[in-house]
Design a protein around this motif. Sequence first.
Motif, mmCIF file in Angstrom:
data_model
loop_
_atom_site.group_PDB
_atom_site.id
_atom_site.type_symbol
_atom_site.label_atom_id
_atom_site.label_comp_id
_atom_site.label_asym_id
_atom_site.label_seq_id
_atom_site.Cartn_x
_atom_site.Cartn_y
_atom_site.Cartn_z
ATOM 1 N N ASP A 20 -40.872 -28.771 9.896
ATOM 2 C CA ASP A 20 -40.937 -29.591 11.103
ATOM 3 C C ASP A 20 -42.171 -30.267 11.670
ATOM 4 O OD1 ASP A 20 -42.100 -27.269 12.492
ATOM 5 O OD2 ASP A 20 -40.208 -26.772 13.142
ATOM 6 N N GLY A 21 -43.145 -29.789 10.868
ATOM 7 C CA GLY A 21 -44.694 -30.304 11.184
ATOM 8 C C GLY A 21 -45.035 -29.612 12.528
ATOM 9 N N ASN A 22 -44.825 -28.527 13.242
ATOM 10 C CA ASN A 22 -45.181 -27.858 14.211
ATOM 11 C C ASN A 22 -46.355 -26.985 14.054
ATOM 12 O OD1 ASN A 22 -43.583 -29.473 16.257
ATOM 13 N ND2 ASN A 22 -41.864 -28.167 15.676
ATOM 14 N N TRP A 23 -46.061 -26.109 13.084
ATOM 15 C CA TRP A 23 -46.906 -25.037 12.970
ATOM 16 C C TRP A 23 -47.258 -24.755 11.279
ATOM 17 C CZ3 TRP A 23 -44.639 -21.131 9.967
ATOM 18 C CH2 TRP A 23 -43.244 -20.939 10.249
ATOM 19 N N THR A 24 -48.424 -24.011 11.318
ATOM 20 C CA THR A 24 -48.701 -23.504 9.756
ATOM 21 C C THR A 24 -49.033 -22.102 10.162
ATOM 22 O OG1 THR A 24 -49.792 -25.395 9.093
ATOM 23 C CG2 THR A 24 -50.292 -23.440 7.935
ATOM 24 N N VAL A 118 -39.056 -19.736 7.373
ATOM 25 C CA VAL A 118 -39.382 -20.905 8.332
ATOM 26 C C VAL A 118 -38.049 -20.831 9.225
ATOM 27 C CG1 VAL A 118 -40.771 -22.238 6.776
ATOM 28 C CG2 VAL A 118 -38.110 -22.736 6.803
ATOM 29 N N HIS A 119 -38.033 -21.539 10.420
ATOM 30 C CA HIS A 119 -37.064 -21.418 11.397
ATOM 31 C C HIS A 119 -35.687 -21.961 10.877
ATOM 32 C CE1 HIS A 119 -40.486 -21.301 14.434
ATOM 33 N NE2 HIS A 119 -40.097 -19.987 14.103
ATOM 34 N N ASN A 120 -34.990 -21.414 11.290
ATOM 35 C CA ASN A 120 -33.283 -21.952 11.079
ATOM 36 C C ASN A 120 -33.005 -23.006 12.377
ATOM 37 O OD1 ASN A 120 -32.435 -20.714 13.086
ATOM 38 N ND2 ASN A 120 -31.205 -19.151 11.963
ATOM 39 N N ALA A 121 -31.708 -23.559 12.092
ATOM 40 C CA ALA A 121 -31.318 -24.569 13.187
ATOM 41 C C ALA A 121 -31.614 -24.021 14.611
ATOM 42 C CB ALA A 121 -29.946 -25.149 13.102
ATOM 43 N N GLU A 122 -31.491 -22.751 14.824
ATOM 44 C CA GLU A 122 -31.556 -22.196 16.267
ATOM 45 C C GLU A 122 -33.038 -21.478 16.611
ATOM 46 O OE1 GLU A 122 -28.586 -20.764 14.053
ATOM 47 O OE2 GLU A 122 -27.551 -22.560 15.081
ATOM 48 N N GLY A 123 -33.651 -21.950 15.569
ATOM 49 C CA GLY A 123 -35.378 -21.544 15.954
ATOM 50 C C GLY A 123 -35.334 -19.934 15.717
ATOM 51 N N ALA A 124 -34.709 -19.450 14.582
ATOM 52 C CA ALA A 124 -34.791 -17.988 14.389
ATOM 53 C C ALA A 124 -35.123 -17.800 12.882
ATOM 54 C CB ALA A 124 -33.340 -17.381 14.654
ATOM 55 N N TYR A 125 -35.655 -16.695 12.623
ATOM 56 C CA TYR A 125 -35.832 -16.352 11.122
ATOM 57 C C TYR A 125 -34.452 -15.454 10.731
ATOM 58 C CZ TYR A 125 -40.433 -17.627 11.481
ATOM 59 O OH TYR A 125 -41.742 -18.655 11.877
ATOM 60 N N GLU A 126 -34.144 -15.782 9.528
ATOM 61 C CA GLU A 126 -32.831 -14.909 9.130
ATOM 62 C C GLU A 126 -33.395 -13.560 8.777
ATOM 63 O OE1 GLU A 126 -29.812 -16.085 9.174
ATOM 64 O OE2 GLU A 126 -30.325 -18.494 9.136
ATOM 65 N N LEU A 127 -32.498 -12.478 8.656
ATOM 66 C CA LEU A 127 -32.666 -11.500 8.251
ATOM 67 C C LEU A 127 -32.358 -11.471 6.711
ATOM 68 C CD1 LEU A 127 -31.719 -8.673 10.866
ATOM 69 C CD2 LEU A 127 -34.143 -9.119 10.208
ATOM 70 N N ASP A 128 -33.088 -10.760 5.736
ATOM 71 C CA ASP A 128 -32.536 -10.447 4.401
ATOM 72 C C ASP A 128 -31.558 -9.485 4.667
ATOM 73 O OD1 ASP A 128 -33.918 -7.897 4.327
ATOM 74 O OD2 ASP A 128 -35.759 -8.939 3.436
ATOM 75 N N ALA A 129 -30.718 -9.123 3.437
ATOM 76 C CA ALA A 129 -29.575 -8.254 3.552
ATOM 77 C C ALA A 129 -30.024 -6.940 3.598
ATOM 78 C CB ALA A 129 -28.814 -8.487 1.937
ATOM 79 N N GLU A 130 -31.234 -6.603 2.798
ATOM 80 C CA GLU A 130 -32.012 -5.380 2.852
ATOM 81 C C GLU A 130 -32.259 -4.892 4.403
ATOM 82 O OE1 GLU A 130 -35.711 -3.204 1.029
ATOM 83 O OE2 GLU A 130 -35.161 -5.088 0.095
#
Length: 134
Positions: A20-24, A118-130
């Motif tokens: 989205d160009g907002n951050w690194t 990177v952020h999803n549509a809600e501005g969150a990071y997904e958790l992995d299955a583990e």
Amino acid sequence: MIVRNLSEANKTDRKIVSPDGNWTSTRLLLKEDNMGFSFHITTINEGADFQMHYQNHLESVYCISGEGEVETLADGKKYPIKPGTTYILDKHDKHALRAFKEMTMACVFNPPLNGKEVHNAEGAYELDAESIAE
Ligand code: 9YT
């Protein structure tokens, strides 16, 4: 002990540029290091104004340089950010972050990030299955 250097890490895939160009964000410490948290140095680009909602993570952010504000969206409260300011998202607070001047932030995430998020549509990071199973 683990020793890493930001300049060196910036040359590797530890450095993630947000689409989205907002951050690194350069992720200096990750889940694979087994510390229970991850540690990142993040640049928020000047003029960035975006929303996040870390539903799956707790995050603490410390401003090293720059100028901006963070707004908690539930109540519309705005908090100025300058060097030394820390904000702590202890309630998974939905928030907006604005950079009036480029900001350098130190960020800690619990649970730790794997590294490529990177952020999803809600501005969150997904958790992995583990992580969900833990
Ligand atoms: C301050 C903030 O939340 N910026 C977004 C990037 C995030 N901190 C990260 O992945 O390091």
